[in-house]
Write an enzyme that holds these catalytic residues in place. Structure first.
Site, PDB file in Angstrom:
ATOM      1  N   GLU A 194       0.822  -1.218   0.000  1.00  0.00           N
ATOM      2  CA  GLU A 194       0.000   0.000   0.000  1.00  0.00           C
ATOM      3  C   GLU A 194       0.859   1.274   0.000  1.00  0.00           C
ATOM      4  OE1 GLU A 194      -4.130  -1.579   2.016  1.00  0.00           O
ATOM      5  OE2 GLU A 194      -2.747  -0.466   3.293  1.00  0.00           O
ATOM      6  N   GLU A 199      -6.709  -7.621  -1.468  1.00  0.00           N
ATOM      7  CA  GLU A 199      -7.234  -7.512  -0.103  1.00  0.00           C
ATOM      8  C   GLU A 199      -8.685  -7.052  -0.142  1.00  0.00           C
ATOM      9  OE1 GLU A 199      -5.259  -5.115   2.800  1.00  0.00           O
ATOM     10  OE2 GLU A 199      -3.252  -5.781   2.221  1.00  0.00           O
TER      11      GLU A 199
END
Length: 614
Positions: free
Chosen positions: A145, A302
């Site tokens: 991320e 995710e």
């Protein structure tokens, strides 16, 4: 794999041998075939500088291979161990007001730090050398991320020096920089490179071109961190594809630029169960991910089986909600359904983030639904290798424009590009009309309709391409506050919107943002016809024939019902029809094309929770 990838982040370092054995059994029950391993394992893998301990990881990868579970192996560089900050405090990021950020969370590193990069690259190299031929290794996962926490945080001296180097590369001379930054305003003209700083805390408005370049620089510096690790992996394991997971669509990183450096686009999706609009927002995000590689499939790396831990109120997904959200991702081009995480943590900041195996274990609603979904996806092997059907409509998205649009000292502080993009995507979504999201340098020729929301910052080359697209027979729908500045936030002279006046057949006399946050413009027609008007009679929506095509312009944002009616009219004119006539509200239909050319229509009914694939 014999079906779409299914699984999630696996963090066995948080547990002991008894749990590890149970994990293998439960993964078999749930139908897991891919696990992401090692995201936050740097401290375990390198407990002291240059001391590598991989024995624990060997055992986990061996067990996963024996269980038939492939591995997406992380380079572990998202969260450095505390010893790095102790030995090298200069690696810690600094905020614009001078505050230094410390360990105790994650991503506590300066993207420009050569020390951080050298340690990260060295770890990636050790992992690649050790596991290059491991039978479980299917994918490399670099970092985690990027831009989630330190997208624009670092204003240390190292970052400042790197910013100056970046500017030298971009402009070559101070005269060119001074021109681009309009530094004759407010006596900001620079005489030496070391007079330039990152946009730190200041008494009033910062130079907008300086802010814009700093945002470009920030995205590029993070990309340089990623590429430093990727070069090592490509050299040592050229047969293994590389990815990194993008956060829910945000303005932090120029994702079109980043996507060129990934083998596979990956995405983390976290729609809010308390927000009915989040279903549409997720669909838009998936269309963005598909557009990053020109319509190719992508990986859902995710999502949450139920609640997350980081909102003010973390609502659970209702029964069946996780399944519908997963199928929505697949319908929009996802080749995987993965979760954060496999087993719910006992401690730490994310202990209340749901997982495939909750604190309550296998005798829970979540694990039952996880198991059912695994079996359902495994039963559709024809989805593997299929690709999304090419859309007839596209929406233009440009990150530098996003950054420029939301700078300060503008006619209104209420303009938000993501909000505008969603408002223009929603009528197509509600009609179940597929919409690709495309960059300014993409190929628009296959599309019958090109939607352009708030293209505030635009260079002449892009403006010329938009004119050519329309003249060649395309239908263009552009919204307000477009064509205002160039790439350096300097106004295009000649009357708003100067690059698009001939294309749109109008001139914008003035901007008139309203007290309620809405926007209107004083439009003077120069060949266009008024399709709708403001209460005082001024044009609000216009239509203009340009060459063989048509250009529409919205001088305001109509309410959702009026926007839907307008888009339905525009679609009908350019020959774009929904996949099914009169689709009920809450029903979505998308098509994927199998490897042998057969269309697979995925129909998701949000009213009763049914999904059909035929």
């Amino acid at each position: 794999m014999r079906s779409l990838a299914y699984g999630g982040d696996y963090n066995p370092e948080q547990w002991g041998p008894d749990v590890h054995a149970e994990d293998m059994e439960l993964m078999r029950v749930a139908g897991v075939n891919l696990a992401t391993v090692g995201i936050f394992s740097w401290a375990q893998a390198e407990p002291a500088p240059g001391v590598y301990e991989f024995g624990w990881l060997d055992g986990h990868l061996d067990r996963l291979a024996e269980a038939g579970v492939a591995v997406s192996l992380a380079t572990m560089t998202a969260s450095p161990p505390p010893w790095l900050a102790r030995l090298h405090p200069e690696t810690l990021p600094v905020l614009a007001d001078g505050t230094r950020l410390y360990p105790g969370s994650r991503q506590h590193w300066c993207p420009s730090s050569p020390v951080f990069r050298s340690y990260a690259v060295r770890l990636a190299e050790q992992l690649a050398k050790r596991y290059a031929d491991h039978p479980a290794l299917a994918l490399w996962h670099i970092g985690n991320e990027y831009g989630c926490h330190i997208s624009r945080h670092c204003h240390c001296e190292i970052s400042t020096a790197a910013f100056r180097d970046w500017l030298r590369e971009r402009y070559g001379t101070l005269d060119a920089l001074n021109s681009a930054w309009s530094t004759d305003f407010w006596a900001q003209r620079y005489g030496q490179w070391d007079e330039i700083h990152t946009p730190r805390a200041a008494p009033s408005f910062r130079n907008p071109a300086q802010q814009l370049d700093y945002l470009r620089f920030s995205s590029d510096e993070l990309l340089a961190c990623y590429l430093a690790e990727k070069r090592v992996l490509d050299d040592l394991t050229p047969q293994i594809p590389v990815t990194t997971n993008f956060v829910p669509v945000a303005k932090t990183l120029d994702l079109f630029k980043w996507a060129r450096e990934t083998d596979i686009v990956s995405y983390d999706s976290y729609p809010d169960p308390h927000d009915p609009a989040s279903v549409h927002e997720a669909a838009f995000s998936y269309d963005v991910m598909r557009g990053l590689k020109g319509g190719r499939s992508w990986l859902l790396l995710e999502q949450a089986p139920s609640a997350v831990n980081w909102r003010t109120r973390n609502g659970r997904k209702p029964s069946g909600g996780m399944r519908l959200g997963s199928w929505q991702a697949v319908a929009h081009g996802a080749d995987s359904v993965l979760f954060f995480q496999w087993r719910q943590s006992r401690g730490g900041a994310e202990k209340f983030h749901s997982a495939m195996v909750p604190h309550g274990g296998r005798e829970t609603r979540i694990f039952r639904e996880v198991t059912e979904l695994g079996a359902e996806l495994a039963a559709r092997p024809e989805l593997l290798g299929s690709v999304p059907e090419r859309a007839d409509a596209a929406l233009l998205l440009d990150w530098p424009n996003w950054w420029a649009l939301e700078l300060d000292a503008h006619p209104s502080a209420d303009l938000r590009l993501l909000e505008t993009a969603l408002a223009h995507h929603r009528p197509l979504y509600d009609a179940s009309v597929a919409c690709d999201v495309v960059p300014t340098d993409g190929d628009w020729s296959p599309y019958k309709l090109l939607v352009v929301p708030n293209l505030y910052s635009v260079d002449e080359d892009t403006a010329a391409r938009l004119r050519a697209y329309t003249a060649a027979g395309g239908t263009l729908l552009m919204s307000f506050f477009s064509g205002i500045t160039d790439a350096h936030d300097r106004v295009h002279l000649g009357g708003y919107p100067a690059p698009f006046r001939s294309l749109l057949g109008l001139r914008v006399e003035e901007f008139d943002p309203q007290p309620d946050g809405s926007w209107r413009e004083e439009i003077v027609l120069e060949g266009a016809e008024a399709v709708a008007s403001f209460p005082d009679g001024g044009p609000s929506v216009t239509r203009h024939t340009y060459g063989d095509g048509v250009a529409w312009y919205l001088g305001t944002r109509p309410d959702p019902a009026a926007m839907r009616a307008l888009f339905d009219r525009v679609r009908a004119e350019c020959g774009i029809e929904p996949p099914e006539p009169d689709l009920p509200e809450g029903v979505q239909v998308r098509t994927r094309i199998t490897a042998d050319g057969r269309p697979l229509r995925i129909r998701i009914d949000g009213r009763d929770g049914s999904v059909s694939v035929d």
